[in-house]
Design an enzyme around this catalytic site. Structure first.
Site, PDB file in Angstrom:
ATOM      1  N   TYR A 189       0.841  -1.195   0.000  1.00 50.00           N
ATOM      2  CA  TYR A 189       0.000   0.000   0.000  1.00 50.00           C
ATOM      3  C   TYR A 189       0.886   1.258   0.000  1.00 50.00           C
ATOM      4  O   TYR A 189       2.087   1.190   0.293  1.00 50.00           O
ATOM      5  CB  TYR A 189      -0.912  -0.033   1.231  1.00 50.00           C
ATOM      6  CG  TYR A 189      -1.846   1.134   1.382  1.00 50.00           C
ATOM      7  CD1 TYR A 189      -2.842   1.378   0.449  1.00 50.00           C
ATOM      8  CD2 TYR A 189      -1.731   2.005   2.472  1.00 50.00           C
ATOM      9  CE1 TYR A 189      -3.708   2.454   0.589  1.00 50.00           C
ATOM     10  CE2 TYR A 189      -2.589   3.081   2.625  1.00 50.00           C
ATOM     11  CZ  TYR A 189      -3.574   3.302   1.682  1.00 50.00           C
ATOM     12  OH  TYR A 189      -4.414   4.371   1.815  1.00 50.00           O
ATOM     13  N   THR A 191       1.562   3.667   1.890  1.00 48.53           N
ATOM     14  CA  THR A 191       2.339   4.062   3.061  1.00 48.53           C
ATOM     15  C   THR A 191       3.383   3.033   3.482  1.00 48.53           C
ATOM     16  O   THR A 191       4.141   3.278   4.428  1.00 48.53           O
ATOM     17  CB  THR A 191       1.400   4.289   4.268  1.00 48.53           C
ATOM     18  OG1 THR A 191       0.725   3.049   4.573  1.00 48.53           O
ATOM     19  CG2 THR A 191       0.384   5.373   3.975  1.00 48.53           C
ATOM     20  N   LYS A 192       3.429   1.883   2.816  1.00 45.73           N
ATOM     21  CA  LYS A 192       4.267   0.788   3.285  1.00 45.73           C
ATOM     22  C   LYS A 192       5.746   0.993   2.954  1.00 45.73           C
ATOM     23  O   LYS A 192       6.114   1.844   2.160  1.00 45.73           O
ATOM     24  CB  LYS A 192       3.765  -0.545   2.715  1.00 45.73           C
ATOM     25  CG  LYS A 192       2.361  -0.928   3.199  1.00 45.73           C
ATOM     26  CD  LYS A 192       2.302  -1.042   4.706  1.00 45.73           C
ATOM     27  CE  LYS A 192       1.007  -1.671   5.215  1.00 45.73           C
ATOM     28  NZ  LYS A 192      -0.170  -0.788   5.056  1.00 45.73           N
ATOM     29  N   ASN A 193       6.593   0.158   3.580  1.00 46.73           N
ATOM     30  CA  ASN A 193       8.049   0.284   3.402  1.00 46.73           C
ATOM     31  C   ASN A 193       8.471   0.082   1.951  1.00 46.73           C
ATOM     32  O   ASN A 193       9.475   0.622   1.511  1.00 46.73           O
ATOM     33  CB  ASN A 193       8.773  -0.724   4.288  1.00 46.73           C
ATOM     34  CG  ASN A 193       8.545  -0.468   5.761  1.00 46.73           C
ATOM     35  OD1 ASN A 193       7.513   0.064   6.163  1.00 46.73           O
ATOM     36  ND2 ASN A 193       9.508  -0.842   6.598  1.00 46.73           N
ATOM     37  N   LEU A 194       7.746  -0.732   1.230  1.00 46.79           N
ATOM     38  CA  LEU A 194       7.875  -0.889  -0.222  1.00 46.79           C
ATOM     39  C   LEU A 194       6.481  -0.709  -0.790  1.00 46.79           C
ATOM     40  O   LEU A 194       5.539  -1.364  -0.333  1.00 46.79           O
ATOM     41  CB  LEU A 194       8.434  -2.258  -0.580  1.00 46.79           C
ATOM     42  CG  LEU A 194       8.647  -2.600  -2.058  1.00 46.79           C
ATOM     43  CD1 LEU A 194       9.711  -3.684  -2.197  1.00 46.79           C
ATOM     44  CD2 LEU A 194       7.369  -3.062  -2.758  1.00 46.79           C
TER      45      LEU A 194
END
Length: 399
Positions: A189, A191-194
């Site tokens: 998503y 906002t995720k780290n990837l």
């Protein structure tokens, strides 16, 4: 004070991702194809998984995992109340029953002792669905032990936990010696780290992942890419009542370049976490996040907890004060037992989950993204420190 609002978790997108998307657009194939398959292979190798399936969300990954395992009506799945609703929704979608347990007070991950109690209490349990909350892995060895002794599958909600480590293995890699089905669902998503904008990945044993693959695209025996290639055939069979969960090549194009930069982005996250810890650790009004010695957190969320007995401001007002200073903050998460659907359907009460309820009332999440500059983090530290100083604990009078 800042003049522009600081977004909570903006993505870090560079020229590499843009160029890969443009190349995909010009390549004549933008839905599931070569790039999605390449992303699966590279992700599989990166985390040390046996097999990987690219889908359109972590929710989809968990859903097809349950479907591939044959979990459905009459079955039950043990999970945690401290998670986003989608973790529990997928159990409902399969017409199974979620059995929620409370959390450990330090990491807020599900409590293995309560998992054991739930499995003993509910004979219909077929799987355990732990959540690696905020990027900190749940205590998996006791969970694997419970699953082994009771013959249960384990589906890990790893939406927050790329790239996290538990002991000497990366989350998503097969646990050595575990003889029950084990799958892990990742989120990409925004906002995720990837990130791939929207997207997810399922990892696990090859046979289960291939079963999940059919569930992810209408239950068809062959996808469109195989049918429309020069050596393909228009014929296909529908073998399952599947879903529409596939990842497009446009998303995978972003993911491929994000994966190349993941280690560098993660170093930046840890730098920000260290700065927050240095600034907030000495403040007795605040509790900083905990990282157990045998794990390496992915640091998806920086969780700050207010020591309410030392502060004269409530959590909601604290977030409002941050917003006045143009600092974005959030709460992760409103526990499942507080949402009206689950509260009414299963008769859930806050008293049943005392740790989750207590911690929810004093938690907030601070901005954390490799896209944030040093100046952004300075502004967050200044804003939090100002609010703490401005709201000392009220003196209690004795009659």
């Amino acid at each position: 004070m800042r003049t522009e609002f600081l977004n909570f978790a903006p993505p870090l997108i560079g020229d590499e991702e843009i160029a890969e998307v443009v190349s995909t657009l010009r390549g004549g194939w933008i839905t599931t194809g070569d790039r999605a398959h390449e992303f699966e292979e590279k992700f599989r190798d990166h985390v040390g998984a046996q097999a990987a399936l690219a889908v359109n969300s972590a929710t989809a990954a968990m859903h097809v995992a349950l479907a591939a395992l044959g979990i459905g009506e009459g079955d039950a799945v043990v999970s945690t109340t401290m998670t986003f609703a989608s973790t529990i929704h997928v159990i409902e979608h399969q017409r199974a029953r979620p059995v929620l347990v409370d959390v450990e007070p330090d990491t807020l991950n599900l409590d293995p002792d309560q998992v054991e109690d739930a499995v003993r209490r509910v004979p219909e349990v077929k799987a355990i669905l732990p959540v690696h909350l905020y990027g900190h892995p749940a205590d998996m060895n006791p969970i694997y032990d419970i699953a082994h002794r009771h013959g249960l599958a384990v589906i890990e909600d790893a939406a927050h936990s790329l790239p996290a480590w538990y002991h000497d293995r990366m989350i998503g890699a097969a646990p050595p010696g575990f003889d029950q089905p084990n799958l892990a669902a990742f989120s990409f998503y925004a906002t995720k780290n990837l990130t791939t904008g929207e997207g997810g990945m399922l990892t696990g044993p090859p046979a289960l992942v291939e079963q999940a693959r059919m569930w992810s695209l209408h239950g068809m025996s062959r996808d469109a890419y195989d049918r429309y290639k020069s050596d393909g055939s228009w014929k296909y069979d529908v073998v399952l009542p599947g879903f529409k969960y596939n990842m497009a090549d446009l998303q995978a194009a972003i993911g491929l370049r994000q994966l190349d930069r993941l280690d560098a982005m993660q170093r930046r996250r840890r730098d920000i976490v260290a700065r927050y810890d240095d600034a907030f650790g000495p403040l007795k009004q605040l509790e900083t996040p905990y990282e157990r010695p045998h794990v390496r957190s992915a640091w998806h969320i920086y969780l700050l907890r207010l020591r309410r007995e030392r502060l004269g401001i409530k959590r909601d007002d604290f977030i409002a004060e941050l917003k006045k200073r143009n600092i974005g903050a959030s709460v992760h998460f409103i526990p499942i037992h507080l949402h009206s659907y689950y509260r009414h359907r299963y008769g859930l009460r806050p008293a049943d989950y005392p740790v989750a309820q207590r911690e929810y009332e004093r938690m907030l999440s601070l901005p954390l993204s490799p896209a944030h500059s040093d100046e952004d983090i300075d502004d967050v530290i200044q804003a939090v420190s100002e609010i703490v100083r401005a709201h000392p604990a009220r003196m209690r009078t004795v009659a």
